[in-house]
Motif scaffolding. Sequence first.
Motif: not given
Length: 70
Positions: A1-23
Amino acid sequence: ALASSQDFGMRPELAHCHFEFAKFRAGAGRVEEARSNLATAIEMYRDMDMTFWLARAEAAHAETAGPAAS
């Protein structure tokens, strides 16, 4: 999900990835890494004015700070 959100400019999804990684990292005792992911998520949520998620990420960041110094 992280790579896809970066590749496609999906910033909300990228932020959610960071939040979930943190948990995940916080649960594994990797607090400094968790705080780094939370800081990234917080910055992104703030930039996108995603206040619902911003409040949750800020609360999680405060929880990972540990007990307050007296």
